[in-house]
Design an enzyme around this catalytic site. Structure first.
Site, short mmCIF file in Angstrom:
data_model
loop_
_atom_site.label_atom_id
_atom_site.label_comp_id
_atom_site.label_asym_id
_atom_site.label_seq_id
_atom_site.Cartn_x
_atom_site.Cartn_y
_atom_site.Cartn_z
N ASN A 173 -6.35 -0.74 -1.15
CA ASN A 173 -6.80 0.24 -0.15
C ASN A 173 -8.23 0.03 0.31
O ASN A 173 -8.49 -0.03 1.51
CB ASN A 173 -6.65 1.66 -0.70
CG ASN A 173 -7.03 2.69 0.35
OD1 ASN A 173 -6.27 2.96 1.29
ND2 ASN A 173 -8.20 3.29 0.21
N HIS B 241 -3.90 0.99 -6.45
CA HIS B 241 -4.19 1.57 -5.14
C HIS B 241 -5.58 1.18 -4.67
O HIS B 241 -5.78 0.86 -3.49
CB HIS B 241 -4.07 3.09 -5.18
CG HIS B 241 -4.39 3.74 -3.86
ND1 HIS B 241 -5.60 4.34 -3.60
CD2 HIS B 241 -3.67 3.82 -2.71
CE1 HIS B 241 -5.61 4.78 -2.36
NE2 HIS B 241 -4.46 4.49 -1.80
N ILE C 245 -6.68 9.19 -0.93
CA ILE C 245 -6.86 8.93 0.50
C ILE C 245 -5.96 7.79 0.92
O ILE C 245 -5.53 6.99 0.08
CB ILE C 245 -8.33 8.61 0.83
CG1 ILE C 245 -8.56 8.68 2.34
CG2 ILE C 245 -8.72 7.27 0.26
CD1 ILE C 245 -10.00 8.75 2.73
N HIS D 29 0.82 -1.21 0.00
CA HIS D 29 0.00 0.00 0.00
C HIS D 29 0.86 1.26 0.00
O HIS D 29 0.93 1.97 -1.00
CB HIS D 29 -0.96 -0.03 1.20
CG HIS D 29 -1.87 1.15 1.26
ND1 HIS D 29 -2.44 1.59 2.44
CD2 HIS D 29 -2.31 2.01 0.31
CE1 HIS D 29 -3.19 2.64 2.20
NE2 HIS D 29 -3.12 2.92 0.92
N HIS E 35 1.56 4.99 -2.82
CA HIS E 35 1.73 6.38 -2.36
C HIS E 35 3.14 6.91 -2.62
O HIS E 35 3.32 7.96 -3.23
CB HIS E 35 1.45 6.45 -0.86
CG HIS E 35 0.01 6.36 -0.50
ND1 HIS E 35 -0.76 7.46 -0.18
CD2 HIS E 35 -0.82 5.30 -0.41
CE1 HIS E 35 -1.98 7.08 0.10
NE2 HIS E 35 -2.05 5.76 -0.03
#
Length: 866
Positions: A722, A718, A866, A527, A532
């Site tokens: 997520n 993602h 997010i 993740h 990110h």
């Protein structure tokens, strides 16, 4: 006959959003006297508000915002740049203007124009007010001999005194650098120079400068030496992707580190005041700064609520009845609006969470071996499992440091449950698979196991592909460093499946240790690191070197929305020293350091899903198969759905890129593109810059593949790792994040306690109550969609480009994604595909593109928002 040279008026419409303190809806209800007092304290110049109730928006914004058009066809000989028109102020507020977004406001504006000025291609805007506002669009109607021109802005405009050069915006045309109209060339270059900055000083809130830095802001040694953390990036020891540079003051005790504090990020990267993700993500900040200290006092520093669950039912009470907390604690939590959405208090002194999807149908199916295995290919971390290609499994760790780390699992142990097939036959028949966290955890276990109340293994799990297409776990190997030293290799034990008696409890505990490894690897690597962190350098490089007029900027920009912001928030509250991740996940203070070790082996080109599947041995190339790949686990929900999304993304990118690059030479001659890619590699991923696998960006194929990887990573990958966090991990029994006890040995009190009360033994092994509350609160926030989310195949404005061919190709992309949604739903309804729903009866929907807001277990946003 009409004289085209005659001076005339061009009508325009400006759409903007005021700063939240200037909420027009609120101000519209203010009387003239009250409004005067507000305006007098806020603005330099205001309209006439005396004696009557006026059009508040017009009074505030007219004569306070001026615009000067810039020609794209006529050059000013004095400057060598496009002619600049006369400053014109916005006029009347248009409260009923169609197609306005939530709380946006439209205003008239009229420009003087004649043929000598030519066609507008850009504009300057000046804000004379103290407070900033968010400029959405400018539309010019009926330009003679041209028609309508759209300017998409989406930018915060501060008072003019904050800028050394006027703020400029360009129309929505698309140009390669060499094809830019001559009057706009210097403007294009100057704007990129502003965005690059000079790399000096501490950044200020109003600035829009994109630059690189290492992760030197996670620790806080000035507060406590225990909060010191290694700098990630800039060394072979701790390589890492770069983050946005803030330039804050250095720590007193570590001059190479920054002091904690408010983070700078380019202003347009911050969530707008209308974005409901503010509501969600700043809940993390409230959680870390205000709520966790209160809960810590309840669970760790008082006798009101013990920090242990005593039964599985007590865990389920978190959703079915809530958990009691003292009145004074609840009274301090309840006023926080963001947390009302997370904690369901219902007027009682309890905190209550929504029921996780994984136990909505069955409360016990999570315990089955079938579900344990299924979540490796259809859960929240489906991109780690590999095909077993050698036996026994080998380690890549340095044997001079860690001894012989070869697996101790034997063929005999595996063949007990292989339905009459031998290990050699299973290898040759491509039916053996492994979930291997041994090398990721072993180098850290000595330090991890010295932490308070932590006892952890490095795990290997071997699985068998059954005739019905499902996976069956055959054995789990649990390893820890040799007590005489790491150089002597591991101490390992092998646990086999069992359904009855004390052996079944030991097997359940062994599975828990595997899932703890998986949960931590998922959060830190699958993740955080692999989505990110690795995307942020591309965002920085794109804004520094690709003009908004560039086709690749227009292609990639939607997939960068809010990522720098959420990453900055993570550095403040999630992955920082003493932050939420360190408090509630097994590796504690070594968490992000572990992700640095994994980054050493990160390969950009392997992030393409087909390449990833082949590398993990889950697929082989087959021209006759769908997508050119044959999956070795045919019913592999993440791969099956993901390949369709991947192909749709790549087809869209191919169609779009072909509109602007007729040949490889055009790629090579694109000056902005070349410096963009060079800097993304050499500065953004500087610690890996010399790796031979980086694309050279010399061909159309390399550009298409690279852009497809960036879009896939920021959107579908993602989403896959997520938005299933709470649906699966919200039930801590299913996905624990900490392990506190080794497997009990016969003849010990712990073993006897386990025999007497298996549930309590399980609960004493996994995450305790306080850390569970942290986990559940955070992952519920992270698993939610904002109400204004923009999903793959959508844009925030229909006129994002003036290129009709690009718009048509994008429409086809959206249609293809809608078609894929239907196919996924069909597969989920196919009872012969057992991995689609599994024992918990939870259909795999994470790669369905669309979603409503909230906790939906589906939806692919364009970006890591997010």
């Amino acid at each position: 006959m009409f004289d085209i040279k005659k001076r005339q008026k061009i009508k325009g419409t400006v759409v903007l959003m005021p700063k939240s303190v200037l909420d027009i809806n609120a101000l519209n209800s203010v009387s003239s006297d009250g409004l005067s007092s507000v305006i007098d304290g806020i603005f330099d110049v205001v309209g006439d508000v005396t004696g009557q109730i006026v059009d508040t928006a017009t009074a505030i914004f007219s004569r306070n915002i001026s615009i000067k058009l810039i020609s794209s066809t006529k050059i000013d000989d004095a400057t060598g740049k496009g002619k600049v028109g006369k400053a014109t102020f916005i006029e009347k507020h248009l409260p009923t203007f169609p197609t306005l977004g939530d709380r946006q406001d439209a205003f008239n504006i009229h420009f003087e124009w004649d043929a000598d000025f030519g066609i507008p291609g850009a504009f300057y805007i000046t804000n004379f007010m103290h407070d900033e506002f968010f400029l959405v669009t400018l539309t010019l109607d009926d330009i003679p001999n041209h028609g309508t021109i759209h300017f998409l802005c989406n930018s915060w405009i501060y008072n003019y005194r904050h800028y050394t050069k006027d703020r400029i915006f360009f129309h929505n045309n698309t140009y390669l650098p060499s094809a830019t109209p001559a009057p706009l060339v210097k403007y294009r270059e100057e704007e990129l120079e502003i965005l690059r900055g000079d790399g000096k000083g501490e950044r200020k809130e109003h600035e829009r400068i994109y630059d690189y830095d290492v992760y030197n802001d996670l620790g806080n040694p000035d507060k406590d030496q225990k909060l010191a953390r290694p700098i990630l990036g800039g060394s072979n020891t701790y390589p890492y992707p770069r983050r946005i540079r803030t330039g804050r003051k250095a720590s007193k005790k570590d001059p190479k580190s920054e002091r904690p504090g408010e983070l700078y990020m380019p202003r347009d990267e911050k969530f707008g005041h209308l974005k409901s993700a503010d509501f969600l993500t700043y809940g993390i900040k409230s959680l870390s700064q205000r709520v966790l200290p209160l809960l810590e006092s309840v669970f760790l520093d008082s006798d009101f609520t013990p920090n242990e669950f005593d039964s599985f039912q007590e865990v389920r009470d978190l959703y079915e009845g809530g958990i009691k907390v003292p009145t004074n604690v609840l009274s301090q939590i309840s006023p926080l609006p963001v947390l009302k959405e997370i904690f369901r208090t219902d007027g009682e002194n309890v905190l209550q969470f929504p029921t996780p999807h994984v136990i909505r149908v069955s409360k016990s199916a999570w315990m089955t071996d079938d579900e344990f295995a299924r979540e490796m290919i259809a859960g929240v971390n489906p991109c780690v499992i590999q095909r077993l290609q050698e036996f026994p499994p080998q380690s890549k760790l340095d044997s001079t440091l860690y001894g012989d780390q070869t697996s101790t699992i034997t063929k005999t142990e595996l063949e007990i449950n292989m339905d009459g097939i031998t290990v050699d036959q299973g290898l040759n028949g491509q039916r053996l698979f492994i979930l291997d966290y041994h090398d990721a955890f072993m180098p850290y276990l000595t330090r991890i196991n010295k932490l308070d109340s932590i006892n952890a293994y490095a795990t290997r799990t071997i699985l068998f592909l059954k005739d019905d297409g499902t996976l069956k776990p055959l054995a789990i190997e649990l390893s820890k460093p040799h007590p005489s030293g790491e150089q002597f290799g591991p101490e390992s034990k092998v646990v086999l499946p069992a359904k009855e008696g004390v052996e079944s409890t030991i097997w359940l505990l062994a599975k828990a240790h595997v899932i703890v490894n998986d949960s931590c690897y998922h959060q830190l690597m699958s993740h955080w690191l692999n989505t990110h962190a690795v995307v942020e350098p591309f965002i920085i490089a794109t804004n520094r070197h690709l003009s908004v007029l560039h086709p690749i900027y227009k292609l990639l920009d939607p997939h960068y929305r809010d990522t720098i912001n959420i990453n900055g928030l993570a550095r403040q509250a999630l992955i920082n020293a003493g932050g939420i991740i360190e408090q509630s996940f097994l590796p504690g203070p070594f968490s992000i350091e572990m992700s640095s070790a994994v980054y050493k082996n990160w390969v950009f080109t392997d992030q393409a899903l087909p390449t990833d599947l082949i590398k993990r041995g889950l697929a082989v190339q087959d021209p006759s198969a769908p997508h050119g790949l044959r999956l070795l686990i045919e019913d592999y929900p993440y791969a099956v759905d993901g390949l369709e999304i991947w192909d749709a993304i790549k087809a869209w990118v191919q169609a779009y890129v072909s509109l602007y690059y007729p040949s490889d030479i055009a790629i090579q001659q694109d000056s902005e593109l070349q410096v963009w890619w060079k800097e993304a590699v050499e500065k953004g991923h500087a610690d890996l810059k010399d790796k031979p696998w980086w694309p050279k960006m010399q061909t159309i194929e390399e550009l298409v593949q690279s852009c497809s990887i960036i879009i896939w990573t920021a959107s579908a990958l993602h989403a896959a790792v997520n938005f299933g966090q709470y649906p699966y991990g919200g039930y801590i029994l299913n996905r624990p994040t900490m392990s506190r006890r080794f497997l009990p040995e016969k003849g010990t009190k712990e073993y006897d306690d386990m025999v007497r009360d298996p549930q309590k033994a399980y609960l004493r092994t996994i995450t305790p109550k306080y850390q569970t509350i942290i986990d559940l609160t955070v992952i519920e926030i992270l698993s939610r969609h904002a109400s204004d989310e923009i999903y793959l195949g959508e844009r925030d404005h229909p006129n994002w480009t003036s290129d009709s061919k690009a718009l048509e190709a994008f429409k086809k992309f959206g249609s293809k994604l809608a078609e894929i949604e239907g196919k996924i739903t069909g597969r989920n309804n196919n009872s012969s595909l057992k991995n689609r729903t599994g024992p918990v009866e939870l259909p795999y929907t994470l790669l369905i593109r669309s979603s409503d807001k909230g906790l939906t277990f589906r939806g692919i946003p364009n970006s890591i928002s997010i």
